[in-house]
Design a protein around this motif. Structure first.
Motif, PDB file in Angstrom:
ATOM      1  N   ASP A 197       0.756  -1.360  -0.280  1.00 18.23           N
ATOM      2  CA  ASP A 197       0.154   0.071  -0.147  1.00 18.23           C
ATOM      3  C   ASP A 197       0.533   1.221   0.146  1.00 18.23           C
ATOM      4  N   GLN A 201       0.592   3.580  -2.790  1.00 17.66           N
ATOM      5  CA  GLN A 201       0.557   5.624  -2.623  1.00 17.66           C
ATOM      6  C   GLN A 201       1.803   5.853  -3.112  1.00 17.66           C
ATOM      7  N   HIS A 265      -5.642   2.667  -7.477  1.00 17.27           N
ATOM      8  CA  HIS A 265      -6.914   2.881  -5.640  1.00 17.27           C
ATOM      9  C   HIS A 265      -8.226   2.561  -5.934  1.00 17.27           C
ATOM     10  N   HIS A 279      -5.881  -4.588   1.504  1.00 13.92           N
ATOM     11  CA  HIS A 279      -6.593  -3.472   0.293  1.00 13.92           C
ATOM     12  C   HIS A 279      -4.759  -2.964  -0.044  1.00 13.92           C
TER      13      HIS A 279
HETATM   14 ZN   LIG Z   1      -3.528   3.132   0.263  1.00 14.77          ZN
END
Ligand SMILES: [Zn+2]
Length: 388
Positions: A197, A201, A265, A279
């Motif tokens: 993640d 990101q 995302h 996630h």
């Molecule tokens: Zn995220």
């Protein structure tokens, strides 16, 4: 001590965090100096115990009036926020502490803020009403190196399986402890998912339409640290690799606090809510094909007002982080990273019959922040080209 720089880039962002605390041992002295007496804790109980935070904090907490909210599932849901608000209102706290991964921190942000609004939590979550009043001061203590939620002014919440993001300057935690020791007991799979993640990101923040000079600096360092340390932190964790991933996660949080995220995302939320994919992994599965897609941006399909050349400059920056000047090699490097940390492919998640409905569930705001416009057909093609 690492300074948590003031948040710039959006004129509406006025909230500024205090300097980052680098040790869980510093919490009691900070809370003492703030004269807090009534604490509301949102705790991931497993993480509280396993991270070692419990041993450090409990002697201090025994001297205070403490209400704990621990009754929630992975990924913040409206029902959890509503239950938390009831507990919060019954306890009238003067300070909020969140400890755990992104779920615990996002829940604490939402409970602490929505409990003091005149509008209902549901209306605010789905965007029918907005936040008017600031909540009590909050300290976030992440026990994963991933979401960077301690550095952002927004929080995710699922309402009837649909993902929403509540954003307001006052949701940025006032204090954060980023202590790598707290991540030492993390199992490999959680290290991998949360670290992916942070990596995604950071990469998405670099190419985002909303990227600024400041966000690009944070995101570049975050992406480099994550790319170089995630495999080690997952498979043979060293203190240095853990420390690097904590820094990567926090910097990626600071970057997306300015830019927000983009297409990977936007496509990920259905994979998490329908298929239970963690996630970070749900985001990572489309990162390589989306990188190839964005690298071919032209002025005709560019959504960044600065033009395709400016986007390709940032693509070159990502190539540099990945140690190549070739887009195909970069995509192989990303796929290789994913497989080395055990991230499943879409084929393994077994969504092949459901690709169109994943495209239809895409988050349009996040998609609009992608530097190259994508049609439904193009998104479908991107989903079909994920894999080893
Ligand atoms: Zn995220």
């Amino acid at each position: 001590m690492i300074k948590n720089h003031p948040v710039l880039g959006e004129s509406t962002l006025t909230e500024v965090q205090h300097p980052l605390l680098e040790s869980i041992g510093d919490v009691s002295s900070v809370l003492t100096s703030l004269r807090t007496e009534r604490l509301f804790l949102v705790l991931d109980e497993t993480a509280y115990e396993a991270s070692g935070a419990k041993d450090v904090l409990e002697p201090f907490l025994k001297q205070k009036a403490v209400e704990r909210f621990t009754d929630f599932e992975l990924n913040p849901k409206l029902e959890d926020v509503q239950r938390g608000i009831e507990v919060y209102r019954g306890s009238e706290p003067d300070f909020v502490i969140a400890l755990g991964g992104g779920t615990a921190i996002d829940l604490a942000k939402l409970i602490g803020s929505l409990a003091v609004q005149p509008e209902s939590a549901r209306d605010i979550a789905i965007g029918n009403a907005s936040i008017q009043f600031d909540g009590k001061p909050m300290l976030a203590i992440p026990t994963t190196a991933g979401t960077g939620s301690e550095a952002t002014h927004f929080a995710v919440v699922y309402v009837e399986g649909k993902k929403y993001s509540v954003a307001h300057p006052s949701l940025l935690p006032d204090y954060a402890v980023v202590d790598p020791k707290l991540t030492e007991s993390l199992p490999g799979r959680i290290t991998a998912a949360t670290g992916l993640d942070a990596f995604c990101q950071a990469i998405e923040s670099i190419w985002a339409v909303a990227a600024t000079d400041e966000s690009i600096l944070y995101a570049t360092e975050a992406a480099r640290l994550a790319f170089e340390n995630l495999v080690s932190a997952t498979n043979v964790p060293t203190t240095e690799a853990r420390r690097a991933m904590c820094r990567a996660s926090h910097l990626a949080g600071k970057a997306i606090n300015i830019t927000k995220t983009t297409a990977p995302h936007a496509l990920s939320y259905a994979l998490t809510s329908r298929y239970g994919v963690p996630h970070g992994m749900a985001v990572a599965v489309t990162l390589a094909p989306m990188f190839a897609f964005n690298a071919s941006v032209t002025d005709k399909d560019c959504s960044d007002p600065r033009g395709a050349l400016a986007v390709r400059d940032r693509i070159a920056r990502i190539l540099d982080i990945l140690g190549t000047d070739n887009v195909d090699d970069a995509c192989s490097s990303i796929s290789n990273l994913l497989s080395r940390v055990g991230c499943p492919t879409l084929e393994e998640i077994d969504v092949q019959g459901d690709l169109m409905s994943i495209v239809d569930s895409v988050n349009v705001q996040r998609l609009a922040n992608n530097p190259r416009r994508a049609s439904r057909e193009q998104l479908l093609e991107i989903l079909q080209h994920t894999g080893p």
